[in-house]
Design a protein around this motif. Structure first.
Motif, PDB file in Angstrom:
ATOM      1  N   ASP A 177       1.033  -0.858   0.029  1.00 40.24           N
ATOM      2  CA  ASP A 177       0.041  -0.172  -0.006  1.00 40.24           C
ATOM      3  C   ASP A 177       0.161   1.297   0.241  1.00 40.24           C
ATOM      4  OD1 ASP A 177      -1.644   2.542   0.546  1.00 40.24           O
ATOM      5  OD2 ASP A 177      -2.620   1.141   2.133  1.00 40.24           O
ATOM      6  N   SER A 178       1.269   2.117  -0.932  1.00 39.14           N
ATOM      7  CA  SER A 178       1.478   3.002  -1.396  1.00 39.14           C
ATOM      8  C   SER A 178       1.722   4.136  -0.551  1.00 39.14           C
ATOM      9  CB  SER A 178       2.777   2.766  -2.912  1.00 39.14           C
ATOM     10  OG  SER A 178       1.303   3.431  -3.738  1.00 39.14           O
ATOM     11  N   SER A 179      -0.049   3.894  -0.298  1.00 38.11           N
ATOM     12  CA  SER A 179      -0.089   5.231   0.088  1.00 38.11           C
ATOM     13  C   SER A 179       0.416   5.605   1.372  1.00 38.11           C
ATOM     14  CB  SER A 179      -1.748   5.825  -0.314  1.00 38.11           C
ATOM     15  OG  SER A 179      -2.255   4.323   0.652  1.00 38.11           O
ATOM     16  N   GLU A 180       0.199   4.462   2.098  1.00 36.37           N
ATOM     17  CA  GLU A 180       0.534   4.202   3.650  1.00 36.37           C
ATOM     18  C   GLU A 180       1.930   4.479   3.822  1.00 36.37           C
ATOM     19  OE1 GLU A 180      -1.265   3.753   6.797  1.00 36.37           O
ATOM     20  OE2 GLU A 180      -2.941   4.614   5.324  1.00 36.37           O
ATOM     21  N   LEU A 181       2.879   4.209   2.880  1.00 33.91           N
ATOM     22  CA  LEU A 181       3.636   4.060   2.996  1.00 33.91           C
ATOM     23  C   LEU A 181       4.807   5.431   2.488  1.00 33.91           C
ATOM     24  CD1 LEU A 181       6.901   1.927   2.811  1.00 33.91           C
ATOM     25  CD2 LEU A 181       6.488   2.014   0.578  1.00 33.91           C
ATOM     26  N   LYS A 201      13.697   0.030   6.916  1.00 31.23           N
ATOM     27  CA  LYS A 201      14.853  -1.124   6.139  1.00 31.23           C
ATOM     28  C   LYS A 201      15.207  -0.039   5.212  1.00 31.23           C
ATOM     29  CE  LYS A 201      11.651  -4.313   4.577  1.00 31.23           C
ATOM     30  NZ  LYS A 201      11.831  -5.733   3.936  1.00 31.23           N
ATOM     31  N   PHE A 202      15.546  -0.262   3.997  1.00 36.41           N
ATOM     32  CA  PHE A 202      16.362  -0.093   2.652  1.00 36.41           C
ATOM     33  C   PHE A 202      16.395  -1.548   1.596  1.00 36.41           C
ATOM     34  CE2 PHE A 202      18.579   0.418  -0.957  1.00 36.41           C
ATOM     35  CZ  PHE A 202      18.668   1.406  -1.219  1.00 36.41           C
ATOM     36  N   SER A 203      14.949  -1.286   0.811  1.00 35.08           N
ATOM     37  CA  SER A 203      14.573  -2.466   0.099  1.00 35.08           C
ATOM     38  C   SER A 203      14.427  -1.861  -0.796  1.00 35.08           C
ATOM     39  CB  SER A 203      14.078  -3.085   1.012  1.00 35.08           C
ATOM     40  OG  SER A 203      13.491  -4.153   0.823  1.00 35.08           O
ATOM     41  N   LYS A 204      13.060  -2.676  -1.814  1.00 29.51           N
ATOM     42  CA  LYS A 204      13.043  -2.485  -3.256  1.00 29.51           C
ATOM     43  C   LYS A 204      13.131  -1.204  -2.829  1.00 29.51           C
ATOM     44  CE  LYS A 204       9.888  -4.267  -6.891  1.00 29.51           C
ATOM     45  NZ  LYS A 204       9.427  -5.692  -6.981  1.00 29.51           N
ATOM     46  N   GLN A 205      11.447  -0.433  -2.499  1.00 32.00           N
ATOM     47  CA  GLN A 205      10.920   0.770  -3.123  1.00 32.00           C
ATOM     48  C   GLN A 205      12.458   1.279  -2.880  1.00 32.00           C
ATOM     49  OE1 GLN A 205       8.006   1.547  -3.732  1.00 32.00           O
ATOM     50  NE2 GLN A 205       7.947  -0.773  -4.037  1.00 32.00           N
ATOM     51  N   GLU A 206      13.062   2.059  -1.563  1.00 31.81           N
ATOM     52  CA  GLU A 206      14.228   2.134  -1.790  1.00 31.81           C
ATOM     53  C   GLU A 206      15.414   2.761  -2.615  1.00 31.81           C
ATOM     54  OE1 GLU A 206      11.653   1.907   1.834  1.00 31.81           O
ATOM     55  OE2 GLU A 206      13.021   0.185   0.746  1.00 31.81           O
ATOM     56  N   ALA A 207      15.452   1.284  -3.521  1.00 35.99           N
ATOM     57  CA  ALA A 207      16.503   1.627  -4.393  1.00 35.99           C
ATOM     58  C   ALA A 207      16.493   1.763  -5.623  1.00 35.99           C
ATOM     59  CB  ALA A 207      16.638  -0.313  -4.613  1.00 35.99           C
ATOM     60  N   SER A 208      15.051   1.504  -5.220  1.00 34.39           N
ATOM     61  CA  SER A 208      14.300   2.598  -6.729  1.00 34.39           C
ATOM     62  C   SER A 208      13.615   3.765  -6.225  1.00 34.39           C
ATOM     63  CB  SER A 208      13.117   2.132  -7.496  1.00 34.39           C
ATOM     64  OG  SER A 208      11.781   2.128  -6.813  1.00 34.39           O
ATOM     65  N   ARG A 209      14.769   4.887  -5.694  1.00 33.40           N
ATOM     66  CA  ARG A 209      14.557   5.812  -5.074  1.00 33.40           C
ATOM     67  C   ARG A 209      12.939   6.383  -4.416  1.00 33.40           C
ATOM     68  NH1 ARG A 209      18.926   4.277  -4.683  1.00 33.40           N
ATOM     69  NH2 ARG A 209      20.486   6.004  -5.646  1.00 33.40           N
ATOM     70  N   GLY A 210      12.112   5.349  -4.020  1.00 30.32           N
ATOM     71  CA  GLY A 210      10.902   5.632  -3.922  1.00 30.32           C
ATOM     72  C   GLY A 210      11.022   5.208  -2.236  1.00 30.32           C
ATOM     73  N   GLY A 211       9.302   4.517  -1.980  1.00 26.72           N
ATOM     74  CA  GLY A 211       9.213   4.172  -0.746  1.00 26.72           C
ATOM     75  C   GLY A 211       9.886   5.592   0.735  1.00 26.72           C
ATOM     76  N   TYR A 238      19.878  -5.838  -1.945  1.00 25.85           N
ATOM     77  CA  TYR A 238      20.265  -3.816  -2.325  1.00 25.85           C
ATOM     78  C   TYR A 238      21.307  -3.679  -2.030  1.00 25.85           C
ATOM     79  CZ  TYR A 238      14.883  -4.998  -4.183  1.00 25.85           C
ATOM     80  OH  TYR A 238      14.423  -6.199  -5.064  1.00 25.85           O
ATOM     81  N   VAL A 239      21.605  -4.845  -1.487  1.00 26.46           N
ATOM     82  CA  VAL A 239      23.230  -3.991  -0.911  1.00 26.46           C
ATOM     83  C   VAL A 239      24.270  -3.044  -1.729  1.00 26.46           C
ATOM     84  CG1 VAL A 239      25.607  -4.759   0.119  1.00 26.46           C
ATOM     85  CG2 VAL A 239      23.627  -5.908   0.949  1.00 26.46           C
ATOM     86  N   GLU A 240      24.203  -3.119  -3.557  1.00 29.84           N
ATOM     87  CA  GLU A 240      25.016  -2.391  -3.727  1.00 29.84           C
ATOM     88  C   GLU A 240      23.865  -1.654  -4.065  1.00 29.84           C
ATOM     89  OE1 GLU A 240      28.090  -1.146  -6.085  1.00 29.84           O
ATOM     90  OE2 GLU A 240      28.398  -2.398  -4.878  1.00 29.84           O
ATOM     91  N   GLU A 241      22.889  -0.582  -4.759  1.00 33.58           N
ATOM     92  CA  GLU A 241      21.969   0.042  -4.122  1.00 33.58           C
ATOM     93  C   GLU A 241      21.649   0.597  -2.976  1.00 33.58           C
ATOM     94  OE1 GLU A 241      19.808  -3.180  -7.254  1.00 33.58           O
ATOM     95  OE2 GLU A 241      21.216  -2.770  -5.098  1.00 33.58           O
ATOM     96  N   TRP A 242      21.745  -0.383  -2.202  1.00 33.90           N
ATOM     97  CA  TRP A 242      22.100   0.696  -0.480  1.00 33.90           C
ATOM     98  C   TRP A 242      23.955   1.602  -1.234  1.00 33.90           C
ATOM     99  CZ3 TRP A 242      20.397   3.291   3.385  1.00 33.90           C
ATOM    100  CH2 TRP A 242      21.217   3.309   4.520  1.00 33.90           C
TER     101      TRP A 242
END
Length: 184
Positions: free
Chosen positions: A87-91, A113-123, A146-150
């Motif tokens: 639910d991206s609105s709650e995020l 956490k830093f995961s899929k959404q943050e790796a794509s600069r969202g979340g 997502y360590v490399e993206e981190w």
């Protein structure tokens, strides 16, 4: 001047390896609570699973460490659904809450956490950026996927720590000293 050049030399971001996730989240929540009890102004969210009594299924929530507010970031799409249930609105609401508290002034931000959404600069990426720009130390967990993206996102600002309260408190002490001395 880059963002990195204007921040303290000591890494203002403590990153925990994100697996196992439940243990990382519990450790971050415990650390945040202990600091808050000692008088630190702590903001941010940790991730937890709760039982949705209406459906009997587990849901993922972000819990605000300052006031306990819950952001249900997983939607119930029904039994057997294989679609993404984020639910991206709650995020977005959770992210905005963190950004507001950073603007009001805090000593520490915890970001689940830093995961899929943050790796794509969202979340929660904007919450990370707001904290970094305000020079507020951050504690987070990083998904092993997502360590490399981190590393690309946080650069030299972050250091990985062991899943250990002592390691977090040692990092916190270094971060506070760097802020007091204005080390660059």
């Amino acid at each position: 001047m880059t963002l990195y050049a204007s921040l303290p030399a000591t890494a203002p971001i403590a990153a925990l390896p994100g697996e196992p996730s439940a243990q990382a989240q519990a450790l971050i929540a415990d650390f945040a609570q202990r600091l808050a009890e000692s008088g630190a102004r702590v903001a941010g969210v940790t991730q937890a699973r709760i039982l949705d009594e209406a459906t009997g299924r587990s849901r993922i929530v972000l819990r605000d460490v300052a006031d306990g507010a819950l952001y249900a970031i997983s939607q119930d799409l029904g039994a057997g659904s294989v679609a993404c249930n984020l639910d991206s609105s709650e995020l977005a609401l959770a992210c905005a809450s963190i950004e507001r508290r950073v603007a009001e002034g805090v000593d520490l931000v915890v970001i689940s956490k830093f995961s899929k959404q943050e790796a794509s600069r969202g979340g929660l990426a904007d919450a990370f950026r707001a904290s970094m720009m305000a020079k507020v130390p951050v504690v987070t967990a990083v998904s092993p996927h997502y360590v490399e993206e981190w590393r690309q996102f946080a650069g030299p600002l972050a250091e990985f720590l062991a899943h250990d309260l002592d390691a977090l408190f040692a990092w916190w002490e270094r971060a506070q000293k760097a802020q007091l001395t204005g080390a660059e």
